[in-house]
Design an enzyme around this catalytic site. Structure first.
Site, mmCIF file in Angstrom:
data_model
loop_
_atom_site.group_PDB
_atom_site.id
_atom_site.type_symbol
_atom_site.label_atom_id
_atom_site.label_comp_id
_atom_site.label_asym_id
_atom_site.label_seq_id
_atom_site.Cartn_x
_atom_site.Cartn_y
_atom_site.Cartn_z
ATOM 1 N N PHE A 147 1.167 -0.451 -4.071
ATOM 2 C CA PHE A 147 0.811 0.922 -3.717
ATOM 3 C C PHE A 147 0.422 1.072 -2.254
ATOM 4 C CE2 PHE A 147 -3.818 0.432 -3.668
ATOM 5 C CZ PHE A 147 -4.266 1.567 -3.025
ATOM 6 N N LYS A 148 -0.014 -0.040 -1.650
ATOM 7 C CA LYS A 148 -0.408 0.018 -0.241
ATOM 8 C C LYS A 148 0.740 0.491 0.650
ATOM 9 C CE LYS A 148 -4.383 -2.445 -0.936
ATOM 10 N NZ LYS A 148 -4.350 -2.686 -2.378
ATOM 11 N N ASP A 149 1.982 0.267 0.213
ATOM 12 C CA ASP A 149 3.129 0.691 1.019
ATOM 13 C C ASP A 149 3.113 2.188 1.301
ATOM 14 O OD1 ASP A 149 4.410 -1.814 1.250
ATOM 15 O OD2 ASP A 149 5.339 -1.590 -0.722
ATOM 16 N N LEU B 1 0.882 2.364 4.230
ATOM 17 C CA LEU B 1 1.155 1.473 5.359
ATOM 18 C C LEU B 1 2.554 1.634 5.933
ATOM 19 C CD1 LEU B 1 -0.946 -1.526 4.171
ATOM 20 C CD2 LEU B 1 -1.204 -0.317 6.339
#
Ligand SMILES: *Cc1c(COP(=O)(O)O)cnc(C)c1O
Length: 495
Positions: free
Chosen positions: A109-111, A114
């Site tokens: 989910f960080k994508d 980021l």
């Protein structure tokens, strides 16, 4: 839109400055002076939009110094890197949905944040006429590391250094980081846990002398950790997006309140949901799901935040966290935006590892939060059951969310429509998920992936299968006391 520090120092800054600085000079976190409103009409209009347009609508409300066109272009470039629909919401049964946040380049989910942060940062620097290099320093419990490396690799004017706990991430996560390419990327493994890595990185940010030394070398320090407002803002979008999808598919009517269950570590994901609610999203409850490291469960139920406890290594490593940095932003709201109070609680946390707020504050100010946790066995059972019942494979983090949600429903009988927020692809944790599903162990990651794929009938994502043939470029492991020295060494070698 202007931003202030949760600890009251430093005056107001623009969204651009907040992103470039990462953290406020007084050690506090940047928060918007007020929450912009998203009207019912705007939410309705999102039903016909692509995700990048929805994200652009939300981001424009904070980044008021950028043109709408610039914001739209940033969102477009960022979400092109996703596979198909960036954040689809999948129907499980009449009451349950899964919002999949793992279709970005690193399958986590960080994508979502980021992929766009580097664009925000470079555009912000341009707009502020800052020409120096930016040093991105990241402490990671796994997913942030690779997602930051992926987002920032070869981005001009930036150097990125990722610090992770050598034994605190999964084999796949480690491999993803060790094989990271790019001329400006550095990866350091430490002997210690995530809190050691995060504390060391925070100390570097807060130490004026060190920051000055970086300045002499031509670098301005910035953070890609979820304390950076540039991380939070894009995450607000997907709560709106999922809601708009449910309205569009007539699963709900505009205005219906729904629940979100959020696997939580640093409190960045669920805080973005809370911000979405403050901006006008109809939400009943956020169920804050924790693994055995259940600091937040205790906090929300008693007002006692207590980091002085045993640290558990679990199969959901991105949630193995005892100090949830973003909670400071919620605290700021709960305490009526009294920066002095926030400062004193954060000082207690630093000095004593704990603080206690009045339960009444939580009852009044945080009624939309319910906190539940799940142990390893419960999580494994939830993963197994979910696959048996719905043919849907959960990763361990999302498994914690589902198990916590079951505990919540058992307690409350709440039958409000609920979106489970899925934060990683199960292919990132093949050994553990395989064990949950079949009861059999396979410690070799590559073999586990193949067995896992054949058992579940799912295709192995390219981002995973390609990893095993890449060279391991980053192999240093250092004691946690040497983080700062190692960073300077890396930069000097670069000069
Ligand atoms: C980072 C992460 C979390 C925790 O999110 P926070 O924003 O830190 O609360 C949960 N699951 C996965 C897979 C993650 O990568």
């Amino acid at each position: 839109m202007k931003f202030i520090s949760t600890r009251g120092g430093g005056g107001k800054v623009s969204a651009q400055e907040a992103v470039v600085k990462g953290i406020a000079e007084d050690g506090g976190l940047f928060v918007p002076c007020e929450f912009p409103v998203v009207s019912v009409k705007e939410i309705e209009s999102m039903a016909d939009m692509d995700f990048h347009e929805r994200a652009s609508l939300i981001l424009s409300k904070f980044f008021t110094d950028f043109s709408q066109e610039t914001v739209l272009k940033m969102c477009e470039s960022a979400y092109e890197k996703f596979n198909g629909e960036p954040v689809p919401t999948v129907k499980i049964d009449d009451e349950t949905y899964v919002m999949e946040l793992f279709h970005g380049p690193t399958l986590a989910f960080k994508d979502v944040a980021l992929c766009i942060l580097p664009y925000m940062l470079t555009e912000s620097k341009r707009s502020l006429n800052e020409s120096g290099k930016t040093l991105i320093l990241v402490a990671t419990s796994g997913d942030t590391g690779k997602a930051s490396l992926e987002g920032f690799k070869n981005v001009e004017g930036t150097e990125i250094i990722v610090v992770y706990p050598s034994d605190g991430v999964s084999e796949m996560q480690k491999l993803q980081m060790q094989t990271a390419g790019g001329s400006n990327v550095h990866v350091i493994a430490i002997e210690g846990n995530f809190d050691d890595a995060q504390t060391a990185v925070k100390q570097i940010f807060n130490d004026k002398g060190t920051v000055k030394e970086f300045g002499k070398m031509g670098y301005q320090l910035s953070s890609a950790n979820s304390i950076n407002f540039g991380r939070l803002a894009p995450q607000i979008s997907y709560y709106f997006s999922s809601y708009a999808d449910l309205v569009a598919s007539e699963e709900i009517h505009m205005g219906d309140k729904i629940n979100f269950v959020v696997p939580t570590g640093n409190f960045g994901n669920v805080l973005a949901g809370y911000y979405a609610k403050k901006m006008g999203l109809p939400v009943n409850k956020f169920i804050v799901a924790s693994n055995e490291n259940n600091v937040l469960t205790e906090f929300f139920n008693t007002g006692h935040y207590d980091a002085n406890r045993k640290f558990f290594k679990t199969m959901s490593p991105s949630m193995d966290i005892l100090i949830s940095s973003n909670l400071e932003r919620l605290l700021f709201e709960l305490l009526g935006r009294e920066a002095e109070l926030v400062k004193s609680f954060m000082n207690d946390l630093l000095v004593y590892g704990e603080y206690q707020i009045e339960r009444e504050l939580l009852r009044q100010g945080a009624e939309e939060f319910e906190a539940y946790c799940a142990g390893e066995d419960e999580t494994a059972e939830a993963i197994d059951n979910f696959f048996d019942m719905f043919g849907y494979v959960l990763d361990p983090h999302t498994g914690v969310a589902v198990a916590s949600y079951y505990n919540y429903v058992a307690d409350t009988d709440d039958n409000t429509k609920t979106v489970i927020v899925a934060t990683a692809s199960p292919f990132k944790f093949p050994e553990d998920v395989l064990k949950c599903l079949t009861g059999k162990s396979e410690s070799d990651a590559e073999r586990a992936i193949k067995k896992f794929a054949s058992y579940t009938g799912e295709d192995i994502p390219e981002e995973i299968s390609g990893l095993f043939t890449l060279p391991k470029l980053h192999n240093i492991v250092i004691p946690k006391t040497l983080i700062k020295e190692t960073i300077f060494d890396l930069l000097k070698r670069k000069a």
